[in-house]
Write a protein that holds these residues in place. Structure first.
Motif, PDB file in Angstrom:
ATOM      1  N   PRO A  64      59.203   0.117   4.448  1.00 58.27           N
ATOM      2  CA  PRO A  64      60.135  -0.958   4.116  1.00 58.27           C
ATOM      3  C   PRO A  64      61.119  -0.570   3.020  1.00 58.27           C
ATOM      4  N   ASN A  65      62.292  -1.152   3.075  1.00 64.84           N
ATOM      5  CA  ASN A  65      63.296  -0.977   2.023  1.00 64.84           C
ATOM      6  C   ASN A  65      62.984  -1.980   0.909  1.00 64.84           C
ATOM      7  N   LEU A  66      62.566  -1.475  -0.233  1.00 67.93           N
ATOM      8  CA  LEU A  66      62.151  -2.343  -1.332  1.00 67.93           C
ATOM      9  C   LEU A  66      63.162  -2.357  -2.478  1.00 67.93           C
ATOM     10  N   THR A  67      64.380  -1.953  -2.189  1.00 59.51           N
ATOM     11  CA  THR A  67      65.413  -1.974  -3.222  1.00 59.51           C
ATOM     12  C   THR A  67      65.626  -3.402  -3.727  1.00 59.51           C
ATOM     13  N   GLY A  68      65.430  -3.596  -5.021  1.00 58.30           N
ATOM     14  CA  GLY A  68      65.627  -4.915  -5.612  1.00 58.30           C
ATOM     15  C   GLY A  68      64.580  -5.939  -5.244  1.00 58.30           C
ATOM     16  N   VAL A  69      63.443  -5.475  -4.698  1.00 55.72           N
ATOM     17  CA  VAL A  69      62.393  -6.387  -4.228  1.00 55.72           C
ATOM     18  C   VAL A  69      61.141  -6.206  -5.075  1.00 55.72           C
ATOM     19  N   ASN A  70      60.473  -7.296  -5.408  1.00 55.10           N
ATOM     20  CA  ASN A  70      59.159  -7.200  -6.025  1.00 55.10           C
ATOM     21  C   ASN A  70      58.188  -6.673  -4.971  1.00 55.10           C
ATOM     22  N   PRO A  71      57.587  -5.499  -5.162  1.00 51.82           N
ATOM     23  CA  PRO A  71      56.718  -4.926  -4.124  1.00 51.82           C
ATOM     24  C   PRO A  71      55.621  -5.873  -3.661  1.00 51.82           C
ATOM     25  N   LYS A  72      55.142  -6.740  -4.578  1.00 47.05           N
ATOM     26  CA  LYS A  72      54.083  -7.687  -4.199  1.00 47.05           C
ATOM     27  C   LYS A  72      54.533  -8.609  -3.077  1.00 47.05           C
ATOM     28  N   ASP A  73      55.832  -8.907  -3.035  1.00 46.21           N
ATOM     29  CA  ASP A  73      56.352  -9.808  -2.007  1.00 46.21           C
ATOM     30  C   ASP A  73      56.306  -9.178  -0.616  1.00 46.21           C
ATOM     31  N   SER A  74      56.237  -7.860  -0.569  1.00 50.07           N
ATOM     32  CA  SER A  74      56.236  -7.172   0.724  1.00 50.07           C
ATOM     33  C   SER A  74      54.832  -6.902   1.239  1.00 50.07           C
ATOM     34  N   TYR A  75      53.831  -7.111   0.377  1.00 48.70           N
ATOM     35  CA  TYR A  75      52.477  -6.710   0.751  1.00 48.70           C
ATOM     36  C   TYR A  75      51.840  -7.700   1.719  1.00 48.70           C
ATOM     37  N   SER A  76      51.209  -7.167   2.756  1.00 51.40           N
ATOM     38  CA  SER A  76      50.465  -7.972   3.729  1.00 51.40           C
ATOM     39  C   SER A  76      49.484  -7.047   4.430  1.00 51.40           C
ATOM     40  N   ASP A  77      48.816  -7.566   5.448  1.00 52.89           N
ATOM     41  CA  ASP A  77      47.896  -6.719   6.219  1.00 52.89           C
ATOM     42  C   ASP A  77      48.633  -5.720   7.101  1.00 52.89           C
ATOM     43  N   ILE A  78      49.952  -5.783   7.162  1.00 51.71           N
ATOM     44  CA  ILE A  78      50.713  -4.725   7.835  1.00 51.71           C
ATOM     45  C   ILE A  78      50.395  -3.399   7.172  1.00 51.71           C
ATOM     46  N   THR A  79      50.459  -3.398   5.835  1.00 52.05           N
ATOM     47  CA  THR A  79      50.189  -2.185   5.062  1.00 52.05           C
ATOM     48  C   THR A  79      48.799  -1.636   5.364  1.00 52.05           C
ATOM     49  N   VAL A  80      47.832  -2.521   5.437  1.00 44.45           N
ATOM     50  CA  VAL A  80      46.441  -2.123   5.640  1.00 44.45           C
ATOM     51  C   VAL A  80      46.184  -1.768   7.101  1.00 44.45           C
ATOM     52  N   GLU A  81      46.447  -2.707   7.998  1.00 41.35           N
ATOM     53  CA  GLU A  81      45.977  -2.591   9.380  1.00 41.35           C
ATOM     54  C   GLU A  81      46.915  -1.798  10.285  1.00 41.35           C
ATOM     55  N   LYS A  82      48.220  -1.894  10.065  1.00 36.60           N
ATOM     56  CA  LYS A  82      49.120  -1.060  10.861  1.00 36.60           C
ATOM     57  C   LYS A  82      48.956   0.398  10.440  1.00 36.60           C
ATOM     58  N   GLY A  83      48.774   0.605   9.121  1.00 36.79           N
ATOM     59  CA  GLY A  83      48.487   1.952   8.641  1.00 36.79           C
ATOM     60  C   GLY A  83      47.203   2.493   9.237  1.00 36.79           C
ATOM     61  N   TYR A  84      46.171   1.663   9.256  1.00 35.04           N
ATOM     62  CA  TYR A  84      44.895   2.074   9.850  1.00 35.04           C
ATOM     63  C   TYR A  84      45.058   2.392  11.338  1.00 35.04           C
ATOM     64  N   ASN A  85      45.761   1.522  12.057  1.00 32.29           N
ATOM     65  CA  ASN A  85      45.943   1.735  13.496  1.00 32.29           C
ATOM     66  C   ASN A  85      46.668   3.042  13.792  1.00 32.29           C
ATOM     67  N   PHE A  86      47.630   3.403  12.944  1.00 35.14           N
ATOM     68  CA  PHE A  86      48.338   4.676  13.137  1.00 35.14           C
ATOM     69  C   PHE A  86      47.374   5.840  12.971  1.00 35.14           C
ATOM     70  N   LEU A  87      46.545   5.805  11.941  1.00 36.07           N
ATOM     71  CA  LEU A  87      45.584   6.882  11.700  1.00 36.07           C
ATOM     72  C   LEU A  87      44.539   6.955  12.811  1.00 36.07           C
ATOM     73  N   TYR A  88      44.087   5.797  13.279  1.00 34.57           N
ATOM     74  CA  TYR A  88      43.121   5.753  14.372  1.00 34.57           C
ATOM     75  C   TYR A  88      43.741   6.332  15.646  1.00 34.57           C
ATOM     76  N   TYR A  89      45.018   6.049  15.847  1.00 36.02           N
ATOM     77  CA  TYR A  89      45.733   6.554  17.019  1.00 36.02           C
ATOM     78  C   TYR A  89      45.819   8.082  17.003  1.00 36.02           C
ATOM     79  N   ILE A  90      46.228   8.664  15.856  1.00 39.37           N
ATOM     80  CA  ILE A  90      46.364  10.122  15.832  1.00 39.37           C
ATOM     81  C   ILE A  90      44.992  10.799  15.868  1.00 39.37           C
ATOM     82  N   GLU A  91      43.950  10.126  15.374  1.00 40.70           N
ATOM     83  CA  GLU A  91      42.602  10.670  15.533  1.00 40.70           C
ATOM     84  C   GLU A  91      42.249  10.764  17.016  1.00 40.70           C
ATOM     85  N   GLY A  92      42.636   9.723  17.782  1.00 36.58           N
ATOM     86  CA  GLY A  92      42.372   9.748  19.219  1.00 36.58           C
ATOM     87  C   GLY A  92      43.071  10.905  19.918  1.00 36.58           C
TER      88      GLY A  92
END
Length: 412
Positions: free
Chosen positions: A134-162
């Protein structure tokens, strides 16, 4: 906590040496606003982690894994936060798979996909924060945080493991830890090391299948849906199908009591997606038979209140008393979201009174979250409408209910 050395041993085999000497767990006061927090040598935890049956020890494994991903290797900027959260989640589920069984790790992965879906619904499927870059220019990083960071990141790693298989993935990530320990990195450091690793291991065909643009840079859902099929999912679904038909018996009770908190929570979550209202038999099973309002792990109790408060037409006195006790002794915001919103819609005066009485106990972070929940509840207060000609078919009314029309304006 006597299982934690075993968990640490599995983590070391998976990730490489533990670099911090001792590992300690500090139990915080009840008002601590997070379920846990990682520091070198030390994990903070809520008191509820100690519940007499070790069912929540796997929650601590997540804080432990941050000893490698987050503390030993840190993302250089908040844009690449998934390198912290996604990798920690990936390894937590790997460890659970080896500590409990592989299907349990997959079960956690499937459950996580529901939280990922919640984030898409909240942010919009093409929302600006649904990308891993994400583009966080001028953004409080906390406002961008959600399970996207956790679960989409996890899904990408699980995918390349496969693609490259588990053994190669473990080898790559051990190399990753050794190369970048004590450093701050960004996504391109991860990508370049992975590309070079695949070339050295003759994995060019597998590497060519990865669409970096879609996975990392584009907004929206994961470009590939991972398969998290597992035996727990099958058992829970079968029990759920019978439960929806009110086929509730000793077998149902035995199954529920044998599950751990993840399976219980998953069952209640899926049930909530299937029905708008609990039948009397279903309500009694949770409340009278299982007594989920007390003597349970915190997470199961939390899910219990999330389904009881908005989906029943009566609330037993003992349930209310335990709800007040629960709200008075628990302040982990990452578990408690929406509890006060549901409580307000159920009993506006009692919810506000309870919150006002507990403001001095709650951490300021919890106070801010509850205030947002109550404001949201006020703005979306439910208005019930009934077809009075069919009142005998409506579960809200008994046959003896008398209905007074207070104004012709509202008679419909």
């Amino acid at each position: 906590l006597d299982e934690m050395p075993k968990v640490l041993e599995i983590a070391i085999k998976q990730n490489g040496p533990y670099e911090w000497g001792k590992y300690n767990i500090l139990i915080l006061p009840n008002s601590y606003p997070y379920s846990g927090m990682e520091y070198p040598c030390l994990s903070f935890s809520i008191p509820g982690i100690i519940n007499g049956e070790k069912t929540l020890i796997d929650r601590l494994s997540y804080e432990l894994i941050h000893s490698w991903f987050g503390n030993l290797i840190t993302q250089e900027n908040w844009r690449d936060y998934w390198l912290n959260k996604g990798l920690a989640t990936y390894f937590r589920r790997k460890i659970l798979g080896k500590w409990i069984d592989p299907d349990y790790g997959k079960m956690e992965g499937y459950f996580g996909s529901l939280f990922l879906r919640d984030s898409y619904n909240f942010l919009g499927k093409d929302g600006i924060y649904t990308t891993l870059f994400p583009n966080l220019t001028g953004v409080n990083p906390k406002d961008s945080y959600s399970d996207i960071t956790v679960e989409k990141g996890y899904n990408f790693l699980y995918y390349i493991e496969g693609l490259i298989k588990e053994e190669k993935m473990q080898k790559f990530l051990q190399n990753f830890v050794q190369k970048f320990k004590y450093k701050s990195i960004d996504f391109y450091d991860f990508q370049n090391l992975f590309i070079n690793f695949c070339k050295e291991e003759k994995l060019d065909n597998e590497l060519a299948q990865i669409d970096w643009q879609k996975w990392i840079f584009e907004k929206g859902e994961c470009p590939v849906i991972n398969d998290f099929s597992n035996k727990y999912f099958i058992e829970i679904n079968n029990t759920l199908e019978r439960f929806l038909k009110d086929e509730i018996d000793e077998e149902t009770e035995k199954a529920f009591k044998n599950w751990n908190y993840t399976s219980r929570s998953f069952f209640i979550r899926k049930l909530g997606e299937k029905i708008d209202f609990l039948s009397g038999k279903q309500h009694n099973f949770f409340t009278t038979t299982l007594k989920l309002y007390k003597d349970q792990d915190i997470i199961t109790t939390t899910y219990y209140y999330k389904i009881i408060l908005p989906r029943t037409d009566k609330f037993y006195e003992n349930e209310l008393n335990y709800l007040l006790e629960y709200l008075s002794n628990f302040s982990a915001t990452d578990y408690m979201g929406a509890i006060y919103e549901f409580f307000y819609k159920r009993d506006e005066i009692k919810a506000v009174e309870t919150f006002n009485n507990l403001k001095g106990f709650y951490h300021n972070y919890m106070v801010n979250m509850v205030e947002k929940e109550l404001n949201r509840a006020k703005q979306n207060f439910p208005i019930l409408t009934f077809d009075l000609s069919k009142k005998d078919e409506c579960s809200f009314f008994s046959k003896d209910t008398k209905i007074d029309i207070i104004s012709n304006e509202y008679k419909d």
